[in-house]
Design an enzyme around this catalytic site. Structure first.
Site, PDB file in Angstrom:
ATOM      1  CG  HIS A   1      -1.787   1.202   1.354  1.00 55.11           C
ATOM      2  ND1 HIS A   1      -1.725   2.069   2.414  1.00 55.11           N
ATOM      3  CD2 HIS A   1      -2.747   1.685   0.521  1.00 55.11           C
ATOM      4  CE1 HIS A   1      -2.621   3.028   2.244  1.00 55.11           C
ATOM      5  NE2 HIS A   1      -3.256   2.817   1.114  1.00 55.11           N
ATOM      6  CB  SER A   2       0.804   4.233   0.330  1.00 57.72           C
ATOM      7  OG  SER A   2       1.065   5.599   0.224  1.00 57.72           O
ATOM      8  CE1 TYR A   3       9.242   3.868   1.591  1.00 52.55           C
ATOM      9  CE2 TYR A   3       8.141   2.571   3.292  1.00 52.55           C
ATOM     10  CZ  TYR A   3       9.303   2.991   2.666  1.00 52.55           C
ATOM     11  OH  TYR A   3      10.526   2.548   3.111  1.00 52.55           O
TER      12      TYR A   3
ATOM     13  N   GLY B   1       4.672   0.154  -2.151  1.00 53.28           N
ATOM     14  CA  GLY B   1       4.916  -0.267  -3.520  1.00 53.28           C
ATOM     15  C   GLY B   1       6.403  -0.376  -3.798  1.00 53.28           C
TER      16      GLY B   1
ATOM     17  CG  HIS C   1      -3.945   6.687   0.227  1.00 56.11           C
ATOM     18  ND1 HIS C   1      -3.449   6.169  -0.953  1.00 56.11           N
ATOM     19  CD2 HIS C   1      -2.922   6.612   1.125  1.00 56.11           C
ATOM     20  CE1 HIS C   1      -2.181   5.805  -0.792  1.00 56.11           C
ATOM     21  NE2 HIS C   1      -1.846   6.051   0.464  1.00 56.11           N
TER      22      HIS C   1
END
Length: 241
Positions: A76-78, A80, A223
């Site tokens: 998720h988010s960072y 990745g 998000h």
């Protein structure tokens, strides 16, 4: 059955998956949702030396120590960035990469390369009293909610699990130089509601690195979809296991 390894994003902890884990487990899958070094109950370990490489080591170590195989690796988010470098090291253990509203890097890129707005966070962290700490959502528009979460009870719960991040997390480059990683199927899940101004997502190439058509799904939520739409997110993830 598959093993779902859920990797949280910046400032969060593994607790953020609390509503998704039992749903995946009820379908018969193994589910692991660790907290990366320096967040949540490991916040006391945060220091200027903690970076992307630290978090990749966390996940690589978990997979090897627990001898996990056929892993659906969700970032998720960072995270990745985290799952990309992890897959580069352990491609034979990963059955699917899921970029959940996530940064999707190329080899050698940092967070600031993938999402340039993070450079402002780096600059503020370097200019802070500590010289390296980045508090949650520094510089972000409050109209976005808290990571897209707007329900007051959910906001309070989310706020309770947030902690600072090290500048180094956004400065270290991703490694994606192992040709074997290209064979791993990818899925992209985009959260398309309540997107803050200036948050520009890279287009997903029509063809995946393994030559298959791109698989992109959307959720009409903010998000932190694991908090706001856990059931809908789980339904999508179960298609991959």
């Amino acid at each position: 059955m598959s093993t779902y390894l859920l990797v949280h994003g910046a400032w969060h902890s593994g607790e953020c998956w609390e509503r998704v884990v039992p749903l995946l487990a009820a379908a018969g899958h193994r589910v692991v949702a660790p907290t990366l070094t320096g967040y949540g109950d490991t916040a006391h370990l945060l220091g200027p030396e903690v970076g992307l490489d630290t978090h990749v080591d966390d996940i690589v170590g978990l997979i090897t120590e627990e001898d996990l195989t056929d892993v659906v690796l969700v970032g998720h988010s960072y995270a990745g960035l985290v799952i990309s470098s992890t897959a580069n090291q352990l491609p034979d253990r990963i059955s699917h990469l899921v970029y959940l509203d996530a940064m999707v890097p190329e080899h050698g890129e940092t967070a600031a390369d993938v999402m340039p707005f993070t450079q402002a966070m780096i600059d503020q962290g370097l200019a802070s009293e500590s010289g390296w700490r980045i508090p949650p959502l520094v510089g972000m528009d409050p109209s976005w909610g808290l990571f897209g979460v707007t329900d007051p009870a959910d906001v309070a719960w989310l706020r309770s699990m947030l902690s600072d991040q090290s500048v180094r997390c956004l400065q270290q480059p991703v490694r994606l130089d192992n040709p074997a990683v290209n064979a791993i199927p990818r899925t992209h899940i985009h959260c398309v509601a309540n997107v803050p101004p200036g948050m520009i997502r890279r287009p997903v190439p029509a063809i995946q690195p393994n030559g298959s058509p791109a698989q992109v799904w959307e959720l009409e939520t903010g998000h932190d979809c694991m908090i706001t739409m856990p059931g809908e997110l789980t339904e999508l993830l179960l298609k991959l296991g």
